[in-house]
Enzyme design. Structure first.
Site, PDB file in Angstrom:
ATOM      1  N   LYS A  75      94.313  70.068  66.894  1.00  0.00           N
ATOM      2  CA  LYS A  75      95.450  69.144  66.885  1.00  0.00           C
ATOM      3  C   LYS A  75      94.956  67.748  67.246  1.00  0.00           C
ATOM      4  O   LYS A  75      94.008  67.596  68.051  1.00  0.00           O
ATOM      5  CB  LYS A  75      96.483  69.590  67.926  1.00  0.00           C
ATOM      6  CG  LYS A  75      97.101  70.933  67.613  1.00  0.00           C
ATOM      7  CD  LYS A  75      98.114  70.822  66.512  1.00  0.00           C
ATOM      8  CE  LYS A  75      98.791  72.157  66.261  1.00  0.00           C
ATOM      9  NZ  LYS A  75      99.642  72.125  65.068  1.00  0.00           N
ATOM     10  N   LYS A 180      98.280  60.841  53.139  1.00  0.00           N
ATOM     11  CA  LYS A 180      98.572  62.114  53.808  1.00  0.00           C
ATOM     12  C   LYS A 180      99.491  61.879  55.012  1.00  0.00           C
ATOM     13  O   LYS A 180     100.350  62.708  55.323  1.00  0.00           O
ATOM     14  CB  LYS A 180      97.263  62.794  54.235  1.00  0.00           C
ATOM     15  CG  LYS A 180      97.442  64.104  55.002  1.00  0.00           C
ATOM     16  CD  LYS A 180      98.079  65.182  54.154  1.00  0.00           C
ATOM     17  CE  LYS A 180      98.240  66.572  54.733  1.00  0.00           C
ATOM     18  NZ  LYS A 180      98.014  66.878  56.082  1.00  0.00           N
ATOM     19  N   ASN A 198     109.166  73.750  54.117  1.00  0.00           N
ATOM     20  CA  ASN A 198     108.818  72.449  53.533  1.00  0.00           C
ATOM     21  C   ASN A 198     109.685  72.067  52.328  1.00  0.00           C
ATOM     22  O   ASN A 198     110.005  70.904  52.121  1.00  0.00           O
ATOM     23  CB  ASN A 198     107.341  72.440  53.106  1.00  0.00           C
ATOM     24  CG  ASN A 198     106.402  72.473  54.294  1.00  0.00           C
ATOM     25  OD1 ASN A 198     106.835  72.539  55.439  1.00  0.00           O
ATOM     26  ND2 ASN A 198     105.101  72.456  54.037  1.00  0.00           N
TER      27      ASN A 198
HETATM   28  O1  KPL Z   1      99.892  69.220  56.654  1.00  0.00           O
HETATM   29  C1  KPL Z   1     100.867  69.947  56.589  1.00  0.00           C
HETATM   30  C2  KPL Z   1     101.401  70.424  57.886  1.00  0.00           C
HETATM   31  O2  KPL Z   1     102.226  71.330  57.918  1.00  0.00           O
HETATM   32  O3  KPL Z   1     100.963  69.869  58.901  1.00  0.00           O
HETATM   33  C3  KPL Z   1     101.539  70.231  55.287  1.00  0.00           C
HETATM   34  C4  KPL Z   1     100.643  69.754  54.177  1.00  0.00           C
HETATM   35  C5  KPL Z   1     102.846  69.499  55.244  1.00  0.00           C
HETATM   36  C6  KPL Z   1     101.715  71.690  54.996  1.00  0.00           C
HETATM   37  O4  KPL Z   1     102.757  72.251  55.681  1.00  0.00           O
END
Ligand code: KPL
Length: 301
Positions: A75, A180, A198
């Protein structure tokens, strides 16, 4: 190639597990119990879109290890601690595959070897200790931190692709990282706060929130001299939400298991950079405040 994966949560286990299917690749997972013990006893089972059972080495202590490649999948708030641990070992290359911004800089400041930047948009969930499910085929994008030589990144990209991971080696990582960030800013907090998968951000009323958060992120990126159009940020967010529609986002997984989230490195990061540039990002601000309020209530902040 010898590879150590720091942070064998859902994504780290998925990527490490896929790489462990390669014959000439020795993978060590740095994991927590009970996941570590389960992998040691019965191996790591990959389910869903990537299916295999592999037997990577596993340890709960990442100090003093040596490998050609270290993949950091911890994390964002654990990056500094991971950097200290990595510094006690020896690696030819370190690759950050994390959410949020600034992870590579934190790693590079503590390490002497080259640090590559990366993003991963795969859906992954730890179903049980020793079992990780791929809930959506995404993409891994990796490359040098700010342009520069792509030779190392090419070699690692080839390895990832040979393990069945969709991989792109990019020469514009700062832009890819902001893109991202816009994906995560749109999907993670909204799905965590509303208890949805999602795909929910593709429909009204959640999609207005998610789109606005992604657009605000693109605007802040541009104010930081990164060329990211609003429509590209929104298109990326929606494309990842489509590919991982059935996935439980990492932030929702954190909320469900009452763990600290990455809100500070995602929507909180957008808010902080916006404040420096005197920009208003009200949707990111509200999402940040709501998730921080949840963290306080849960006693994890
Ligand atoms: O990076 C992600 C996350 O959950 O942290 C995604 C790509 C949104 C996939 O769930």
């Amino acid at each position: 190639m010898d590879i150590v994966v720091f942070g064998a949560g859902s994504l780290g286990s998925l990527v490490g597990g896929a790489l462990a299917t390669r014959p000439a690749t020795a993978v060590t997972l740095v994991a927590r119990d009970p996941h570590a013990s389960a992998v040691r006893e019965t191996g790591l089972e990959l389910r869903g879109e990537l299916e295999a059972t592999v037997e990577p080495a596993v340890t709960t202590d990442g100090r003093g290890l040596e490998a050609e490649l270290a993949i950091v999948a911890v994390k964002a708030f654990d990056t500094a601690a991971a950097a200290e641990t990595l510094a006690t070992g020896s690696y030819d290359t370190v690759l950050s595959l994390q959410n949020g911004m600034g992870n590579e800089e934190t790693l590079a400041a503590a390490l002497e070897c080259p640090v590559l930047a990366g993003t991963a948009s795969y859906g992954a969930v730890l179903r049980a200790p020793g079992v990780v499910e791929c809930t959506g085929i995404g993409e891994i994008v990796l490359g040098a931190r700010s342009g520069g030589s792509v030779e190392r990144a090419d070699r690692i990209g080839d390895l990832f692709a040979s393990a069945g991971l969709e991989t792109t080696v990019a020469t514009d990582m700062p832009r890819r990282l902001w893109e991202k960030l816009a994906v995560n800013a749109g999907i993670n907090a909204v799905t965590a706060l509303t208890g949805t998968e999602n795909g929910a951000v593709l429909e009204a009323p959640a999609n207005e929130l998610a789109r606005t958060a992604a657009r605000e992120t693109a605007r802040v990126a541009r104010s930081c001299d990164v060329s990211l159009a609003n429509r590209d940020a929104v298109a990326s967010m929606e494309s990842v939400a489509t590919d991982t529609a059935a996935n439980t986002s990492s932030m929702r997984q954190d909320v469900l298991t009452e763990r600290r989230t990455e809100i500070d490195a995602i929507n909180g990061y957008v808010v902080d950079r916006a404040a420096e540039q005197r920009l208003e990002v009200p949707t990111n601000r509200i999402l940040t405040m709501l998730v921080r309020t949840w963290e306080r209530g849960a006693g994890v902040r």
